[in-house]
Design an enzyme around this catalytic site. Sequence first.
Site, PDB file in Angstrom:
ATOM      1  N   LYS A  87       8.343   2.038  -4.745  1.00 40.44           N
ATOM      2  CA  LYS A  87       8.994   1.813  -5.623  1.00 40.44           C
ATOM      3  C   LYS A  87       9.786   2.055  -6.834  1.00 40.44           C
ATOM      4  O   LYS A  87      10.748   2.267  -6.800  1.00 40.44           O
ATOM      5  CB  LYS A  87       7.999   0.042  -6.251  1.00 40.44           C
ATOM      6  CG  LYS A  87       7.266  -0.302  -5.217  1.00 40.44           C
ATOM      7  CD  LYS A  87       7.144  -1.762  -5.542  1.00 40.44           C
ATOM      8  CE  LYS A  87       7.040  -2.703  -4.953  1.00 40.44           C
ATOM      9  NZ  LYS A  87       6.352  -3.822  -5.428  1.00 40.44           N
ATOM     10  N   GLU A 103       2.803  -8.493  -5.805  1.00 46.34           N
ATOM     11  CA  GLU A 103       3.589  -8.073  -7.172  1.00 46.34           C
ATOM     12  C   GLU A 103       4.508  -8.234  -7.563  1.00 46.34           C
ATOM     13  O   GLU A 103       5.610  -7.952  -6.319  1.00 46.34           O
ATOM     14  CB  GLU A 103       2.463  -6.976  -7.798  1.00 46.34           C
ATOM     15  CG  GLU A 103       2.762  -7.238  -8.965  1.00 46.34           C
ATOM     16  CD  GLU A 103       2.139  -6.073  -9.977  1.00 46.34           C
ATOM     17  OE1 GLU A 103       2.749  -5.545 -11.088  1.00 46.34           O
ATOM     18  OE2 GLU A 103       2.678  -4.673  -9.205  1.00 46.34           O
ATOM     19  N   ARG A 144      -0.769   0.972   6.989  1.00 48.49           N
ATOM     20  CA  ARG A 144       0.775   0.933   5.843  1.00 48.49           C
ATOM     21  C   ARG A 144       1.166   1.416   7.484  1.00 48.49           C
ATOM     22  O   ARG A 144       1.570   2.380   8.538  1.00 48.49           O
ATOM     23  CB  ARG A 144       0.820   0.911   4.788  1.00 48.49           C
ATOM     24  CG  ARG A 144       0.322   2.409   4.629  1.00 48.49           C
ATOM     25  CD  ARG A 144       0.594   2.933   3.404  1.00 48.49           C
ATOM     26  NE  ARG A 144       2.014   2.515   2.704  1.00 48.49           N
ATOM     27  CZ  ARG A 144       2.695   2.761   1.382  1.00 48.49           C
ATOM     28  NH1 ARG A 144       1.190   3.233   0.423  1.00 48.49           N
ATOM     29  NH2 ARG A 144       3.345   2.582   0.920  1.00 48.49           N
TER      30      ARG A 144
END
Length: 582
Positions: A296, A51, A286
């Site tokens: 983020k 994204e 991950r």
Amino acid sequence: MSNDNKSPAAAPASNFLRGIIESDLATGRHASRTDANGNPLPQVITRFPPEPNGYLHIGHAKSICLNFGLARDYQGQCHLRFDDTNPAKEEQEYVDTIIDSVHWLGFDWNDGKNQHLYYASDYFPMLYAMAEYLIGAGHAYVDSQTAEQMVAARGDFNTPGRDSPFRTRTPEESLALFRRMRAGEFGDGEHVLRAKIDMASPNMNLRDPAIFRIRHAHHHRTGDQWCIYPMYDYTHPISDALENITHSICTLEFQDHRPFYDWVLERLAEGGFFKKPLPHQYEFARLNLTYAITSKRKLLQLVEEKIVDGWDDPRMPTIVGIRRRGYTPESIQMFCERIGVTKSDSWIDMSTLEGVLREDLDPKAPRSAAVLRPLKLIIDNFPETLVTECSAPVHPHFPERGVRRFPISRELWIEEDDFMEQPAKGYFRLYPGNKVRLRYGYVVECTGFDKDETGRVTAVHCQYFPDSKSGTEGSANYKVKGNIHWVSAAHAVQAEVRLYDRLFADPHPDAGGRDFKQALNPASMEVVQAWLEPGLERAQAEDRYQFERHGYFVADRKDSKPGKPVFNRIVTLKDSWAPAKG
């Protein structure tokens, strides 16, 4: 000086995803698929779908290397797709830096015939048409509850949800409302389109998830054409199917979302939108790296509060940050291959990444001398006008790369910790009466030192032995334990050198929900005015060197200029951090 020498690539390690792909290839699961023109498609098509709402970080690098690497190794394709369905948070700046970062890591989405670069926003008309189909087929409805009412009715892991009072709306009524939503007749949050699945499902993601919401916001690509936007969980499987993705690889947090992924594609296949076999989602663990954060929100906080100097601060775990720090794309690829792919979460110690980096840099980086904390050394018996040439290998393990030549003169710069007025036990460098070898030069004997009014040593004096020069027959007559590096004071290049270290002093800076800023390492950056070996003034941005004894350094890609270099420490020669626990 360019650093074109490549480290050997790591051999691909076996993992469960490779096992799945090899099984699919053996059974021909995707062998009969064709594109819209009837051309056969590769049997392996993956995608990296960021994204564009921030800068990529080291965790994304693992996904990039995995998806592009699998496609490469199995003669397939990997698509770069921007999941740009949230106009409030997405910007062209992030699109541009993501494209640049993926390219820098060594990957491309051009298969020689087509550019496989896609945007979910290009699918908005199809996503809308498919939503209308789901409404007409009785699989979706417009809900007019408030956001708070929907949350309250959703239940929790111990309590089943409650049906919305609008769940029984007829398809005709919902379709009319949906079209009015599309026309902009309602404000944000007045209505939402939801999938009709099962409000009592033990999987919270199947409790009538939202698939379109109203959002009057300017989109960085579609402008103001739309005021309703599809949700990620709805867009993702459809984008995969439209692009003929075979193996949709996500991180473990999407595992519970897979049933909805499958539900969307099954319903649309029933409507004739897609043919089987449909894309399948697979999950892997991950990257959890010690001494780093990858949230983020928290990275943005570091930038906005000016704790770091922007997204590309060399202490940041962003790809632009680690690139500016001096990491090589080969080292990142090798690291991602080494840590492997599993289905269980674990922590990878920062020392593993740094160790791979040293392994990659060692054969590539030419050697050079640099004095970071300068102290003047005066060779009293060296003629004031004499300048003699010394030489050293560009790389000690690759003689074919040649030699570098540099002058020695009466006054030199040495490291201040290469002299002690009162030597500690086991100290073999300069102190009154002791002999050392000037690396690649002469043997000298310390005869004294100067101090200022505060008692600080300002200069060290010595005598040199003219027949002791390295590489001459006489050098064998001198046996000394100490060997120090130096640069000629009259010829050295002055430069700013930034000594970077880990941004956090704690291996798990945000563990337990604590304030991660309390774990900041106060010694994460030190700026010194250093003296470098002549020739380094010609360093180009991103040229990498090993400064002997100090570590690996890179000419800063933003601030370094020809004639006025700025160097960043990439990594020290040895690991000075204890392995993290937990």
